[in-house]
Design a protein around this motif. Structure first.
Motif, short mmCIF file in Angstrom:
data_model
loop_
_atom_site.label_atom_id
_atom_site.label_comp_id
_atom_site.label_asym_id
_atom_site.label_seq_id
_atom_site.Cartn_x
_atom_site.Cartn_y
_atom_site.Cartn_z
N VAL A 13 51.82 -0.74 0.37
CA VAL A 13 50.36 -0.78 0.27
C VAL A 13 49.95 -0.91 -1.19
N LEU A 14 49.17 -1.95 -1.48
CA LEU A 14 48.67 -2.18 -2.84
C LEU A 14 47.31 -1.53 -3.06
N ARG A 15 46.41 -1.74 -2.12
CA ARG A 15 45.06 -1.19 -2.27
C ARG A 15 44.37 -1.16 -0.91
N THR A 16 43.28 -0.40 -0.84
CA THR A 16 42.51 -0.30 0.40
C THR A 16 41.02 -0.39 0.07
N HIS A 17 40.25 -0.86 1.06
CA HIS A 17 38.78 -0.90 0.94
C HIS A 17 38.18 -0.36 2.23
N LYS A 18 37.09 0.37 2.09
CA LYS A 18 36.40 0.87 3.27
C LYS A 18 35.77 -0.28 4.05
N ASP A 23 36.91 2.42 9.47
CA ASP A 23 38.04 1.51 9.28
C ASP A 23 38.32 1.27 7.79
N ARG A 24 39.48 0.64 7.54
CA ARG A 24 39.83 0.24 6.18
C ARG A 24 40.46 -1.14 6.23
N ILE A 25 40.22 -1.92 5.16
CA ILE A 25 41.00 -3.13 4.94
C ILE A 25 42.14 -2.75 4.00
N VAL A 26 43.36 -3.03 4.42
CA VAL A 26 44.55 -2.65 3.66
C VAL A 26 45.22 -3.92 3.15
N THR A 27 45.41 -4.00 1.84
CA THR A 27 46.13 -5.13 1.24
C THR A 27 47.55 -4.68 0.94
N MET A 28 48.52 -5.43 1.47
CA MET A 28 49.93 -5.05 1.36
C MET A 28 50.77 -6.22 0.88
N LEU A 29 51.88 -5.89 0.26
CA LEU A 29 52.90 -6.88 -0.09
C LEU A 29 54.08 -6.63 0.83
N SER A 30 54.45 -7.64 1.61
CA SER A 30 55.46 -7.43 2.65
C SER A 30 56.80 -8.07 2.29
N ARG A 31 57.81 -7.67 3.02
CA ARG A 31 59.15 -8.19 2.80
C ARG A 31 59.27 -9.65 3.22
N LYS A 32 58.67 -10.02 4.36
CA LYS A 32 58.90 -11.37 4.92
C LYS A 32 57.65 -12.24 5.03
N HIS A 33 56.46 -11.64 5.00
CA HIS A 33 55.23 -12.39 5.26
C HIS A 33 54.31 -12.47 4.04
N GLY A 34 54.83 -12.22 2.85
CA GLY A 34 54.00 -12.33 1.65
C GLY A 34 52.90 -11.28 1.63
N LYS A 35 51.75 -11.67 1.13
CA LYS A 35 50.60 -10.78 1.05
C LYS A 35 49.95 -10.66 2.43
N ILE A 36 49.68 -9.45 2.86
CA ILE A 36 49.02 -9.21 4.15
C ILE A 36 47.72 -8.46 3.90
N ARG A 37 46.64 -8.96 4.46
CA ARG A 37 45.37 -8.22 4.48
C ARG A 37 45.04 -7.93 5.92
N ALA A 38 44.96 -6.65 6.25
CA ALA A 38 44.81 -6.26 7.66
C ALA A 38 43.81 -5.11 7.78
N VAL A 39 43.15 -5.06 8.93
CA VAL A 39 42.23 -3.97 9.25
C VAL A 39 42.99 -2.85 9.93
N ALA A 40 42.82 -1.64 9.40
CA ALA A 40 43.38 -0.45 10.04
C ALA A 40 42.22 0.29 10.68
N LYS A 41 42.16 0.23 11.99
CA LYS A 41 41.00 0.77 12.71
C LYS A 41 41.08 2.29 12.84
N PRO A 56 47.71 3.71 -0.93
CA PRO A 56 48.45 3.00 -1.97
C PRO A 56 49.78 3.68 -2.31
N PHE A 57 50.77 2.87 -2.62
CA PHE A 57 52.13 3.24 -3.02
C PHE A 57 53.03 3.63 -1.84
N MET A 58 52.51 3.63 -0.63
CA MET A 58 53.32 3.95 0.54
C MET A 58 53.98 2.69 1.09
N VAL A 59 55.18 2.84 1.62
CA VAL A 59 55.90 1.74 2.25
C VAL A 59 55.96 2.01 3.75
#
Length: 250
Positions: A13-18, A23-41, A56-59
């Motif tokens: 997890v790189l960063r999050t936005h309300k 809910d939150r929008i979570v921006t992540m850097l992934s192993r296989k799919h590059g940058k992921i922006r996803a909603v965590a409901k 942030p900083f969690m894997v």
């Protein structure tokens, strides 16, 4: 009926936005799919199943549903709980913030496995306090810039390839340069600082730990200037680092 469009991946997890009330929008850097922006409901509700894992900083080892504009986090299992150890220590926290900000910027257009592995390794090392936070950060920044195609030279001339050591450091030219091509007024670095920068780039931690504080401060200024030049603007997070800006201006 077609297959449900989902995928699994490890991500940091790189960063999050309300988003909305829960809910939150979570921006992540992934192993296989590059940058992921996803909603965590619902993750901002008190009883959320995986809210703490999406900080942030969690894997995480996650399952995601492919959405039209943003994906949706369906599952999130912890694969590396580095956040708690980092956020409780201010120097580690500010270093980690600069790391994820740099990772976010450097992977804006292309994110490969190397970027992911480097960031996760650096955060793990930071959480375990294996090295002083400033050294961990500087090593990460130099390596991340190298992966992005901007490997600095700290021995041979970055312009002519003339064997070093050279002492004139010019971020715009890619590192140290020979006197014959050094612009007037170029910053001069001592051999100790150049040795430390080389050690941080190569991962020679014994040599890095042997350096004194003045050398580490000058190296940090150099890394900040080099990073700022290649990212075209400074990292906001570096402003909160306890760093002495003795490096060259970008």
């Amino acid at each position: 009926m077609g297959l449900v469009p989902t995928y699994r991946d490890e991500a940091v997890v790189l960063r999050t936005h309300k988003l909305g009330e829960a809910d939150r929008i979570v921006t992540m850097l992934s192993r296989k799919h590059g940058k992921i922006r996803a909603v965590a409901k619902g993750v901002r509700r008190t009883g959320s199943r995986f809210g703490a894992r999406l900080e942030p900083f969690m894997v995480i080892d996650g399952q995601f549903y492919i959405g039209r504009t943003l994906d949706i986090v369906q599952q999130a299992e912890s694969a590396g709980s580095y956040g708690a150890d980092i956020v409780d220590d201010y120097p580690r926290y500010t270093a980690a913030n600069a790391m994820v900000e740099a990772a976010d910027r450097l992977t804006e257009h292309e994110a490969g496995l190397q970027h992911y592995l480097l960031l996760v390794g650096a955060l793990r090392s930071l959480a375990k306090a294996e090295h002083p936070p400033g050294l961990t950060l500087d090593s990460y920044l130099l390596r991340a810039l190298s992966i992005a195609g901007w490997a600095p030279s700290f021995i041979d001339c970055a312009v002519t390839g003339a064997p070093g050591p050279h002492t004139a450091f010019v971020p715009q030219l890619g590192g140290v340069v020979a006197d014959a091509v050094a612009p007037p007024g170029s910053v001069r670095l001592d051999i100790g600082t150049l040795s430390l920068l080389g050690a941080l780039l190569s991962g020679d931690w014994d040599a890095a730990h042997d350096s004194d504080q003045r050398t580490q401060d000058q190296a940090s200024g150099v890394v900040a200037a080099y990073t700022q030049f290649h990212l075209e603007r400074g990292l906001r997070s570096l402003e909160h680092q306890d760093r002495v800006a003795t490096g060259p201006a970008a």
